[in-house]
Write an enzyme that holds these catalytic residues in place. Structure first.
Site, PDB file in Angstrom:
ATOM      1  N   SER A  37       0.841  -1.196   0.000  1.00 31.63           N
ATOM      2  CA  SER A  37       0.000   0.000   0.000  1.00 31.63           C
ATOM      3  C   SER A  37       0.880   1.252   0.000  1.00 31.63           C
ATOM      4  O   SER A  37       1.794   1.365  -0.813  1.00 31.63           O
ATOM      5  CB  SER A  37      -0.946  -0.036   1.206  1.00 31.63           C
ATOM      6  OG  SER A  37      -1.943   0.950   1.100  1.00 31.63           O
ATOM      7  N   ASP A 199      -5.954  -3.049  -2.346  1.00 33.93           N
ATOM      8  CA  ASP A 199      -4.881  -2.811  -1.393  1.00 33.93           C
ATOM      9  C   ASP A 199      -4.238  -4.117  -0.929  1.00 33.93           C
ATOM     10  O   ASP A 199      -4.922  -5.073  -0.559  1.00 33.93           O
ATOM     11  CB  ASP A 199      -5.428  -2.043  -0.182  1.00 33.93           C
ATOM     12  CG  ASP A 199      -4.331  -1.399   0.626  1.00 33.93           C
ATOM     13  OD1 ASP A 199      -3.575  -2.138   1.284  1.00 33.93           O
ATOM     14  OD2 ASP A 199      -4.223  -0.166   0.609  1.00 33.93           O
TER      15      ASP A 199
END
Length: 373
Positions: A37, A199
């Site tokens: 991320s 993510d």
């Protein structure tokens, strides 16, 4: 470097401290880099500038200190309303997603920012010049339901496959980074090849393992969390949690729980290996080796810091967070992920630098263990 949205500015502060500690050495102190991320953004930035570690850290700090929310996502009133409407409709009509991926915010400005600041072609050059051994970033494959680790460099035939996760060798590009940083429901899924990704913190049960697969025998972990609360003295809930509070806890479970559990698992395995007598180890040493681990985490509660800066968010987001109950009872978890502002990121960078310098002896022992031995 795990994820955490704007919280990842803390990692930059720790890197700044490491660059100061390492200033008499000209090499890159981290031959293997792994991120997820927003942590993947920091990892890829370091990989692209591995030939000049201190200068790259300085550029990374300048980028984070200069951020505004407009550099990451669009938060205009009608855009947010339109996206929220499409997101709500998609709950009852899956065909909505066929037009384009649905999410609350449009993160196309982030794509432009990363394209401007990161030279992805330099990663291959740094690996060829041995300034870097390997880089990995993690994303969640929505279509296949597994965690995929995109890696570049590392040992020959380093690809791996485990339950619900696999390592795929590929040159790291912008689309991989957009996929890894697509916070679920907040940013739209990113397409890589045939599949859509979100993510990397989602379903990432063993975030430390990619670095070990790629040859690391000790790991430095910089989570954007770690403040230990006294849960026995927290105020008791007086009402049922609002929708925003539940979403905030779901984000915390994705970004925080897995890395903390993996650190605990690594420490426990090291302890077990230490209990095996040398004369009984035999061939086990080649199969299982202790992995040294150093964790540098925030000495202050980032949610509390975010609470002091929540007014820096765009008005549309403040309205959304208020109506969904996210800031009820001081819980601003979602806000802390979206506060890409100069003031908030700057405070986290300063905190990371202070925490890093406070652990200078541990960092020096970690970085120069091979030199001393």
């Amino acid at each position: 470097m795990p994820g955490g949205g704007a919280r990842a500015a803390y990692q930059v502060g720790v890197l700044k401290a490491i660059a100061e500690i390492h200033r008499d050495h000209h090499n890159n102190p981290f031959p293997v880099l792994a991120g997820t991320s927003a942590g993947a953004i920091n990892a890829v930035s370091l990989a692209a500038g591995a030939h000049h570690f201190s200068g790259t850290v300085l550029q990374l700090e300048n980028m984070w200190r200069g951020l505004s929310t407009q550099d990451i996502y669009r938060a205009d009133l009608w855009g947010v309303i339109r996206n929220a409407y499409r997101l709500a409709r998609s709950l009852f009509n899956a065909d909505i997603t066929h037009e384009r991926p649905v999410a609350l915010l449009d993160n196309s400005p982030l794509r432009a920012l990363l394209h401007k600041h990161i030279n992805f072609e330099s990663i291959s050059l740094n690996i060829m010049n041995r300034d870097l051994d390997a880089l990995s970033i993690t994303a969640m494959n929505y279509n296949l339901g597994l965690s995929e680790i995109f890696f570049q460099g590392g040992p020959q035939h380093a690809g791996w496959q485990r339950w619900r996760r696999q390592g795929l060798a590929t040159p790291i590009q912008l689309q991989h980074l957009m996929a890894s940083s697509a916070i679920p429901t907040i940013f739209p899924p990113a397409k890589v090849g045939r599949y859509y990704y979100g993510d990397g913190a989602l379903r990432q049960m063993t975030p430390i393992s990619p670095a070990i697969h790629l040859g690391a025998n000790r790991v430095l972990i910089i989570p954007a969390n770690g403040h230990k609360r006294n849960y026995h003295h927290l105020p008791k809930p007086v009402r049922s949690p609002a929708f925003g509070q539940i979403i905030g806890q779901l984000l915390n479970s994705a970004f925080i729980d897995s890395i903390e559990m993996d650190i605990e698992r690594l420490e426990r395995i090291n302890e077990m290996l230490g209990l095996i007598p040398e004369d009984l180890q035999g061939d086990m040493e080649r199969a299982l080796l202790p992995v040294d681990c150093l964790v540098i985490s925030p000495s202050e509660d980032i949610d509390v810091i975010a609470d002091q800066h929540v007014q820096e968010l765009p008005r549309t987001l403040r309205f959304f967070l208020k109506k969904t109950g996210t800031n009820r009872g001081g819980n601003v978890s979602i806000a802390s992920y979206l506060l890409f502002t100069k003031e908030f990121c700057g405070k986290l960078i300063d905190l990371g630098y202070q925490d890093g310098m406070a652990q200078r002896p541990e960092i020096e022992a970690f970085l120069y263990k091979d030199v001393e031995s």
